[in-house]
Scaffold this motif. Structure first.
Motif, PDB file in Angstrom:
ATOM      1  N   ASN A 388       0.850  -1.187   0.000  1.00 24.25           N
ATOM      2  CA  ASN A 388       0.000   0.000   0.000  1.00 24.25           C
ATOM      3  C   ASN A 388       0.892   1.246   0.000  1.00 24.25           C
ATOM      4  OD1 ASN A 388      -2.098   1.818   0.223  1.00 24.25           O
ATOM      5  ND2 ASN A 388      -2.843   1.067   2.199  1.00 24.25           N
ATOM      6  N   PRO A 389       1.634   1.471  -1.090  1.00 20.53           N
ATOM      7  CA  PRO A 389       2.613   2.572  -1.107  1.00 20.53           C
ATOM      8  C   PRO A 389       2.000   3.957  -0.996  1.00 20.53           C
ATOM      9  CG  PRO A 389       2.434   1.537  -3.276  1.00 20.53           C
ATOM     10  CD  PRO A 389       1.686   0.671  -2.319  1.00 20.53           C
ATOM     11  N   VAL A 390       0.707   4.117  -1.283  1.00 16.38           N
ATOM     12  CA  VAL A 390       0.087   5.433  -1.101  1.00 16.38           C
ATOM     13  C   VAL A 390       0.207   5.871   0.357  1.00 16.38           C
ATOM     14  CG1 VAL A 390      -2.138   6.643  -1.088  1.00 16.38           C
ATOM     15  CG2 VAL A 390      -1.460   5.313  -3.083  1.00 16.38           C
ATOM     16  N   LEU A 391       0.173   4.909   1.280  1.00 19.73           N
ATOM     17  CA  LEU A 391       0.339   5.231   2.695  1.00 19.73           C
ATOM     18  C   LEU A 391       1.754   4.989   3.199  1.00 19.73           C
ATOM     19  CD1 LEU A 391      -2.942   4.003   4.423  1.00 19.73           C
ATOM     20  CD2 LEU A 391      -2.421   6.210   3.392  1.00 19.73           C
ATOM     21  N   SER A 392       2.532   4.126   2.538  1.00 16.73           N
ATOM     22  CA  SER A 392       3.820   3.727   3.111  1.00 16.73           C
ATOM     23  C   SER A 392       5.031   4.350   2.430  1.00 16.73           C
ATOM     24  CB  SER A 392       3.969   2.198   3.066  1.00 16.73           C
ATOM     25  OG  SER A 392       3.934   1.717   1.734  1.00 16.73           O
ATOM     26  N   ALA A 393       4.876   4.947   1.280  1.00 12.44           N
ATOM     27  CA  ALA A 393       6.002   5.537   0.557  1.00 12.44           C
ATOM     28  C   ALA A 393       6.016   7.053   0.757  1.00 12.44           C
ATOM     29  CB  ALA A 393       5.924   5.191  -0.930  1.00 12.44           C
ATOM     30  N   PRO A 394       7.166   7.696   0.543  1.00 15.89           N
ATOM     31  CA  PRO A 394       7.233   9.139   0.768  1.00 15.89           C
ATOM     32  C   PRO A 394       6.347   9.916  -0.199  1.00 15.89           C
ATOM     33  CG  PRO A 394       9.229   8.366  -0.317  1.00 15.89           C
ATOM     34  CD  PRO A 394       8.461   7.150   0.090  1.00 15.89           C
ATOM     35  N   HIS A 675       3.130   5.637  11.571  1.00 17.01           N
ATOM     36  CA  HIS A 675       3.149   5.349  10.137  1.00 17.01           C
ATOM     37  C   HIS A 675       1.987   4.436   9.759  1.00 17.01           C
ATOM     38  CE1 HIS A 675       4.952   3.907   6.327  1.00 17.01           C
ATOM     39  NE2 HIS A 675       4.672   2.701   6.759  1.00 17.01           N
ATOM     40  N   GLY A 676       1.445   4.618   8.560  1.00 19.51           N
ATOM     41  CA  GLY A 676       0.481   3.669   8.018  1.00 19.51           C
ATOM     42  C   GLY A 676      -0.970   4.045   8.161  1.00 19.51           C
ATOM     43  N   TRP A 677      -1.250   5.211   8.744  1.00 19.24           N
ATOM     44  CA  TRP A 677      -2.629   5.662   8.892  1.00 19.24           C
ATOM     45  C   TRP A 677      -3.030   6.523   7.685  1.00 19.24           C
ATOM     46  CZ3 TRP A 677      -5.496   4.317  13.329  1.00 19.24           C
ATOM     47  CH2 TRP A 677      -4.777   3.661  14.330  1.00 19.24           C
ATOM     48  N   GLY A 678      -4.264   7.016   7.719  1.00 21.32           N
ATOM     49  CA  GLY A 678      -4.774   7.842   6.633  1.00 21.32           C
ATOM     50  C   GLY A 678      -5.846   7.128   5.833  1.00 21.32           C
ATOM     51  N   HIS A 679      -6.831   6.537   6.547  1.00 18.29           N
ATOM     52  CA  HIS A 679      -7.823   5.672   5.908  1.00 18.29           C
ATOM     53  C   HIS A 679      -9.168   6.353   5.663  1.00 18.29           C
ATOM     54  CE1 HIS A 679      -5.075   2.359   6.730  1.00 18.29           C
ATOM     55  NE2 HIS A 679      -5.057   2.688   7.995  1.00 18.29           N
ATOM     56  N   GLY A 692      -7.345   8.380  11.081  1.00 14.44           N
ATOM     57  CA  GLY A 692      -6.055   9.023  11.302  1.00 14.44           C
ATOM     58  C   GLY A 692      -5.602   9.776  10.059  1.00 14.44           C
ATOM     59  N   VAL A 693      -4.338  10.151  10.049  1.00 14.51           N
ATOM     60  CA  VAL A 693      -3.760  10.868   8.912  1.00 14.51           C
ATOM     61  C   VAL A 693      -2.471  10.179   8.499  1.00 14.51           C
ATOM     62  CG1 VAL A 693      -4.767  13.093   9.543  1.00 14.51           C
ATOM     63  CG2 VAL A 693      -2.519  12.453  10.443  1.00 14.51           C
ATOM     64  N   SER A 694      -2.110  10.325   7.249  1.00 16.55           N
ATOM     65  CA  SER A 694      -0.897   9.689   6.734  1.00 16.55           C
ATOM     66  C   SER A 694       0.313  10.582   6.952  1.00 16.55           C
ATOM     67  CB  SER A 694      -1.035   9.385   5.242  1.00 16.55           C
ATOM     68  OG  SER A 694       0.187   8.907   4.721  1.00 16.55           O
ATOM     69  N   ALA A 695       1.285  10.062   7.698  1.00 18.08           N
ATOM     70  CA  ALA A 695       2.531  10.804   7.912  1.00 18.08           C
ATOM     71  C   ALA A 695       3.232  11.095   6.598  1.00 18.08           C
ATOM     72  CB  ALA A 695       3.449  10.012   8.839  1.00 18.08           C
ATOM     73  N   ASN A 696       2.957  10.298   5.580  1.00 21.70           N
ATOM     74  CA  ASN A 696       3.664  10.456   4.311  1.00 21.70           C
ATOM     75  C   ASN A 696       3.072  11.538   3.416  1.00 21.70           C
ATOM     76  OD1 ASN A 696       5.802   8.683   4.724  1.00 21.70           O
ATOM     77  ND2 ASN A 696       4.444   6.959   4.417  1.00 21.70           N
ATOM     78  N   VAL A 697       2.118  12.292   3.941  1.00 23.60           N
ATOM     79  CA  VAL A 697       1.784  13.573   3.331  1.00 23.60           C
ATOM     80  C   VAL A 697       2.940  14.556   3.562  1.00 23.60           C
ATOM     81  CG1 VAL A 697       0.232  15.577   3.528  1.00 23.60           C
ATOM     82  CG2 VAL A 697      -0.713  13.253   3.491  1.00 23.60           C
ATOM     83  N   LEU A 698       3.685  14.321   4.650  1.00 25.04           N
ATOM     84  CA  LEU A 698       4.726  15.262   5.073  1.00 25.04           C
ATOM     85  C   LEU A 698       6.125  14.882   4.613  1.00 25.04           C
ATOM     86  CD1 LEU A 698       3.491  15.691   8.758  1.00 25.04           C
ATOM     87  CD2 LEU A 698       3.063  17.252   6.850  1.00 25.04           C
TER      88      LEU A 698
END
Length: 729
Positions: A388-394, A675-679, A692-698
């Motif tokens: 699920n790279p939309v949530l796990s990748a930068p 890490h891993g939230w944003g659903h 939650g929110v995705s840390a990888n927005v940042l």
């Protein structure tokens, strides 16, 4: 009527044994730790205890889906595979094989199919556009090990059960259960270390649960671990505290590099007092046995590879590499034919940013570039497997948009999630209890040699296994007419009989093939690997086979770690390379940051015991409580910044509105977001309720560890604002 089955938990790297009770309908009614497992000895965590709930999640996909416009349609397997073939053929016939890309997610390491069938599938696709979770997680360790020892899987692990001194950086095994260090009941092993008179020191920007168990916790600024480790190395060398017990190359080059990082200088960069750095070095040198271990907090930083290299430099300098109680190499039961070629990397580069290949893959930080940028080799077809790279990748939002531009996308995944929503076809694997399980990868990093196989506990009921799904995709990509398993078995047997000293040298391939057992191709391949492995009946060093594992459902203890550097070392020189040129070159980049002023606030990640990336947020018992998506922040920063309740967190790539969790367990100037939230809007109902929110927005995809290409998730500069403040952005 109930039944009892014994299985290895597939939900993290601890490989704990579980005892499950099933009712007559095959539903899990209880999960307990398997007290007869010789490695985990009955240990269980909340994730393992919830395996039944995860396995029977009503939001799991049971049948393939095809997306037509904005709607999904359930289809049969033949129709789904036909659609995959048509989509792949149309793209590659028009644009070539390099227009295909693959992303492999973290769960591939935790299941048998991903380990056995991933490589043939990649070879069949014939593309260099291969990406995985490894470059969002652990690639610095593999690159450092490859350059030092000649093989990326030659990863030393702390001999936890015998060491007298453990220095741990950027790891929180009381939450993660361990990583690149397979150790069920990690908390119990750390308590035992202290109970026998050992000393345990944790270096971390947060006073984690693990740090709370330690003899000493040292706060360090995020991303500065390499400076701290160099300061320790400098002290060892300057005070003549080294005991180098193995043949090494580059000691003088290392000594020259370390001169630039004396404790008083690195103290200013790390926030660790110089006297503490000196004391840590002297304690390491004086301990009867010692090990240095560092994990994800140090890997996912700007100088991740240098940090991982310096971890093992310290293990070498103190004489603790490859000795009981030090840092040692596991001997997994399926290890065969490591190969003699020394490690190489950078054999090709990414098309857009010119980032080098490592371990056969490119950095996930450049995946969006390769999809968005026109030209020969632009990725137009993407296959994702359990990711699920939309949530796990930068910079996840950029990937989210890029996936929407693909010509065709296929996902092997049990969920309709933030990534697979873009797929044209989703192929769902069966439940864990319907699948065989063997930990090929994780036992390479075990703190005690061990082996265990879990056959399927429930029938497939007409659904293909994950192995069959991946094999079918391989056939589609390659056009191979013969049975894939037989093809691979034949290759392996021919290699084995032609390898001098293999134990089956010169024997008849057909005779050996006829002797293999197993109910499916995956089991027969496992049987072959066990028989050829270091404890196997065909290796002449034991009697291990699939049959023996089936007869021992709780697993087998294969003994404590033993010195074996000579077996795993693959460098061209035959010596440990203490100063690989690629890393000495990167030391200049490290020196350039010595005098930099740290940003006012930086962001780091956070582990949760009841979570594993984005996998487990749809299981009711595993969300809520401490497993929440909050921004941990020091109370002094709350007061200084005028915050109350929640805040706006802004970086170079995006911004988030996040609830605050003030705590003095995190150092001032640092904030932590898991890490891993944003659903939000997810088709997974429980996850959507706890979005939650995705840390990888940042996180910024342009920020990478240079030698390995690993994404930087720790030490990300951010601005924290009260939510009532409106500014231009």
């Amino acid at each position: 009527m109930t039944s009892t089955v014994h299985r290895t938990c597939p939900l993290c790297e601890a490989v704990c044994g579980l005892t499950l009770t099933l009712d007559e309908g095959g539903h899990v009614t209880s999960v307990r730790g398997d007290k007869d497992d010789p490695f985990s000895k009955g240990f269980i965590c909340p994730k393992g205890a919830s395996l039944g709930r995860l396995d029977e999640d009503p939001d799991r996909l049971r049948k393939p889906l095809i997306r037509e416009g904005g709607l999904w349609r359930e289809v049969g397997w033949d129709e789904a595979f036909a659609a995959v073939k048509q989509g792949l053929d149309q793209v590659t016939e028009r644009h070539g094989r390099q227009s295909a890309g693959v992303y492999l997610g973290n769960p591939n390491v935790h299941n048998m199919a991903g380990q056995l069938y991933g490589t043939p599938l990649l070879k069949a696709l014939g593309t260099r556009n291969i990406f995985s979770a490894s470059t969002a997680d652990q690639m610095p360790k593999h690159v450092a090990s490859g350059l030092m020892f000649g093989h990326p899987l030659a990863v030393p692990v702390p001999d936890l059960d015998r060491t007298d001194y453990l220095l741990m950086l950027g790891a929180n095994p009381l939450e993660s259960n361990g990583s690149l260090c397979t150790a069920p009941d990690f908390p119990g092993r750390l308590k035992a270390l202290r109970a026998r008179g050992g000393r345990f020191v944790v270096v971390d920007p947060r006073r984690t649960r693990t740090a709370g168990l330690a003899d000493e916790h040292v706060f360090v600024r995020p991303g500065t671990d390499a400076y701290l480790l160099f300061g320790i190395a400098h002290t060892l060398l300057a005070e003549d505290l080294t005991t180098v017990a193995h043949e090494v190359n580059g000691l003088e080059q290392l000594r020259e590099a370390a001169k630039h990082f004396p404790p008083d200088v690195v103290s200013r960069r790390t926030g660790v007092p110089a006297e503490v750095i000196v004391r840590l070095a002297r304690e390491l040198a004086a301990a009867r046995t010692a090990a240095v271990y560092a994990r994800i907090g140090t890997c996912t930083a700007e100088f991740g590879t240098l940090a991982q290299w310096l971890v093992d430099v310290l293990n070498v300098l103190t004489g603790n590499l490859d000795r009981p109680g030090g840092a040692m190499f596991a001997k997994p039961a399926t290890e065969f034919g490591l190969g003699r070629r020394p490690y190489t990397m950078g054999r090709w580069k990414s098309r857009v940013r010119g980032l080098p290949e490592a371990n056969g893959e490119l950095p996930v930080a450049t995946l969006a570039d390769e999809i968005e940028t026109p030209g020969d080799g632009q990725i137009r077809f993407l296959l994702t497997v359990a990711g699920n790279p939309v949530l796990s990748a930068p910079h996840g939002p950029r990937l989210d948009a890029a996936f929407g531009r693909l010509d065709f996308m296929v996902s092997v995944d049990p969920y309709l999630n933030e990534t697979t929503k873009h797929a044209n076809v989703i192929l769902p694997p069966p439940r864990a209890l319907q699948s065989g399980h063997y930990d090929f990868a994780l036992l390479n990093f075990a703190v005690r040699n061990y082996t265990r196989y879990s056959p399927p506990s429930l029938p497939l009921d007409g659904q293909p296994s994950e192995a069959q799904i991946l094999a079918r995709l391989t056939v589609i990509a390659s056009g191979l007419e013969s049975d894939l398993d037989e093809f691979v078995l034949g290759q392996m047997l021919r290699k084995a009989v032609g390898l001098p000293g293999s134990g089956v040298e010169g024997r008849d391939v057909a005779e050996l093939r006829a002797a293999l057992e197993g109910d499916c191709g995956a089991e027969r391949r496992l049987d072959l690997m066990l028989k050829l492995g270091p404890y196997g009946e065909w290796a002449g060093k034991g009697d291990l086979s699939l049959r023996k594992l089936l007869d021992n459902p709780h697993g087998l203890d294969l003994g404590p770690l033993e010195p074996r550097l000579g077996e795993v070392l693959r460098t061209a020189s035959g010596a440990i390379e203490l100063a690989p040129p690629q890393l000495i070159e990167d030391v200049e980049r490290l020196r350039g940051g010595l005098e930099q002023e740290p940003p006012d606030i930086v962001l780091i990640g956070r582990r949760h015991l009841r979570s594993n990336n984005s996998w487990l947020h749809n299981v009711g018992p595993l969300v809520g409580g401490s497993n929440t998506c909050t921004l941990q922040i020091n109370p002094a920063d709350v007061a200084r910044l005028g915050l109350d309740g929640e805040a706006l967190v802004r970086s170079a790539t995006g911004e988030l509105r996040v609830p605050l969790e003030p705590t003095d367990t995190i150092m001032p100037g640092v904030v932590s977001l898991p890490h891993g939230w944003g659903h939000a809007g997810s088709a997974q109902l429980v996850a959507a309720e706890h979005a939650g929110v995705s840390a990888n927005v940042l996180t910024d995809e342009s920020a990478i560890d240079v030698p390995s290409g690993n994404a930087v998730f720790n030490g990300v500069p951010v601005t924290i604002l009260p939510t009532g403040v409106i500014t231009a952005h």
